[in-house]
Design a protein around this motif. Structure first.
Motif, mmCIF file in Angstrom:
data_model
loop_
_atom_site.group_PDB
_atom_site.id
_atom_site.type_symbol
_atom_site.label_atom_id
_atom_site.label_comp_id
_atom_site.label_asym_id
_atom_site.label_seq_id
_atom_site.Cartn_x
_atom_site.Cartn_y
_atom_site.Cartn_z
ATOM 1 N N ARG A 134 0.834 -1.212 0.000
ATOM 2 C CA ARG A 134 0.000 0.000 0.000
ATOM 3 C C ARG A 134 0.864 1.255 0.000
ATOM 4 O O ARG A 134 0.595 2.215 -0.719
ATOM 5 C CB ARG A 134 -0.927 0.019 1.229
ATOM 6 C CG ARG A 134 -2.301 -0.495 0.890
ATOM 7 C CD ARG A 134 -3.253 -0.314 2.054
ATOM 8 N NE ARG A 134 -3.334 -1.602 2.741
ATOM 9 C CZ ARG A 134 -2.992 -1.835 4.001
ATOM 10 N NH1 ARG A 134 -2.577 -0.876 4.770
ATOM 11 N NH2 ARG A 134 -3.086 -3.042 4.516
ATOM 12 N N PHE A 135 1.924 1.252 0.813
ATOM 13 C CA PHE A 135 2.832 2.392 0.862
ATOM 14 C C PHE A 135 3.459 2.649 -0.506
ATOM 15 O O PHE A 135 3.505 3.790 -0.974
ATOM 16 C CB PHE A 135 3.927 2.154 1.906
ATOM 17 C CG PHE A 135 5.028 3.173 1.869
ATOM 18 C CD1 PHE A 135 4.846 4.425 2.434
ATOM 19 C CD2 PHE A 135 6.235 2.899 1.249
ATOM 20 C CE1 PHE A 135 5.849 5.374 2.400
ATOM 21 C CE2 PHE A 135 7.240 3.842 1.204
ATOM 22 C CZ PHE A 135 7.058 5.084 1.776
ATOM 23 N N GLU B 118 2.314 1.738 -3.446
ATOM 24 C CA GLU B 118 1.289 2.190 -4.386
ATOM 25 C C GLU B 118 1.011 3.677 -4.193
ATOM 26 O O GLU B 118 0.889 4.426 -5.171
ATOM 27 C CB GLU B 118 0.004 1.381 -4.200
ATOM 28 C CG GLU B 118 0.106 -0.033 -4.725
ATOM 29 C CD GLU B 118 -1.086 -0.892 -4.335
ATOM 30 O OE1 GLU B 118 -1.964 -0.426 -3.572
ATOM 31 O OE2 GLU B 118 -1.144 -2.042 -4.798
ATOM 32 N N ASP B 119 0.930 4.118 -2.936
ATOM 33 C CA ASP B 119 0.726 5.546 -2.647
ATOM 34 C C ASP B 119 1.893 6.376 -3.167
ATOM 35 O O ASP B 119 1.699 7.456 -3.733
ATOM 36 C CB ASP B 119 0.557 5.774 -1.144
ATOM 37 C CG ASP B 119 -0.751 5.224 -0.610
ATOM 38 O OD1 ASP B 119 -1.657 4.921 -1.432
ATOM 39 O OD2 ASP B 119 -0.873 5.095 0.628
ATOM 40 N N GLU B 120 3.091 5.856 -2.994
ATOM 41 C CA GLU B 120 4.289 6.557 -3.466
ATOM 42 C C GLU B 120 4.262 6.693 -4.992
ATOM 43 O O GLU B 120 4.573 7.749 -5.539
ATOM 44 C CB GLU B 120 5.529 5.783 -3.021
ATOM 45 C CG GLU B 120 6.835 6.429 -3.409
ATOM 46 C CD GLU B 120 7.536 7.060 -2.231
ATOM 47 O OE1 GLU B 120 8.620 7.602 -2.458
ATOM 48 O OE2 GLU B 120 6.987 7.032 -1.132
ATOM 49 N N GLU C 85 1.586 6.699 -6.944
ATOM 50 C CA GLU C 85 0.549 7.669 -7.292
ATOM 51 C C GLU C 85 1.062 9.088 -7.102
ATOM 52 O O GLU C 85 0.817 9.963 -7.946
ATOM 53 C CB GLU C 85 -0.695 7.448 -6.427
ATOM 54 C CG GLU C 85 -1.510 6.244 -6.828
ATOM 55 C CD GLU C 85 -2.705 6.038 -5.904
ATOM 56 O OE1 GLU C 85 -3.151 7.005 -5.251
ATOM 57 O OE2 GLU C 85 -3.189 4.898 -5.841
ATOM 58 N N HIS C 86 1.779 9.317 -6.024
ATOM 59 C CA HIS C 86 2.328 10.646 -5.752
ATOM 60 C C HIS C 86 3.327 11.041 -6.843
ATOM 61 O O HIS C 86 3.316 12.177 -7.329
ATOM 62 C CB HIS C 86 3.004 10.667 -4.373
ATOM 63 C CG HIS C 86 3.664 11.961 -4.044
ATOM 64 N ND1 HIS C 86 2.945 13.095 -3.720
ATOM 65 C CD2 HIS C 86 4.969 12.319 -3.994
ATOM 66 C CE1 HIS C 86 3.791 14.087 -3.487
ATOM 67 N NE2 HIS C 86 5.021 13.632 -3.650
#
Length: 63
Positions: free
Chosen positions: A42-43, A45-47, A49-50
């Protein structure tokens, strides 16, 4: 009187209980590791996206 597999508290019962306890600990370790990997995914994936939302680098950075 000899202790056989059918008697409660015999060596087979104790061994079975020991295996069941270690199996539970092993299952817990696997679940904990899976949870850690899911959090890491999840981390990441968030990175990603950012990074996709971030503007492209300037010409100075490209040089």
């Amino acid at each position: 009187m000899q202790s056989g597999p059918s008697e409660p508290g015999g060596p087979v019962t104790q061994r079975t209980q020991s295996l069941a306890a270690s199996d539970t600990r092993g299952k817990h370790r696997i679940q904990a590791e899976l949870k850690r990997l899911e959090q890491e995914a999840r981390f990441l994936e968030d990175e990603l996206e950012h990074l996709e939302k971030t503007d492209k680098s300037s010409a100075t950075c490209n040089e």
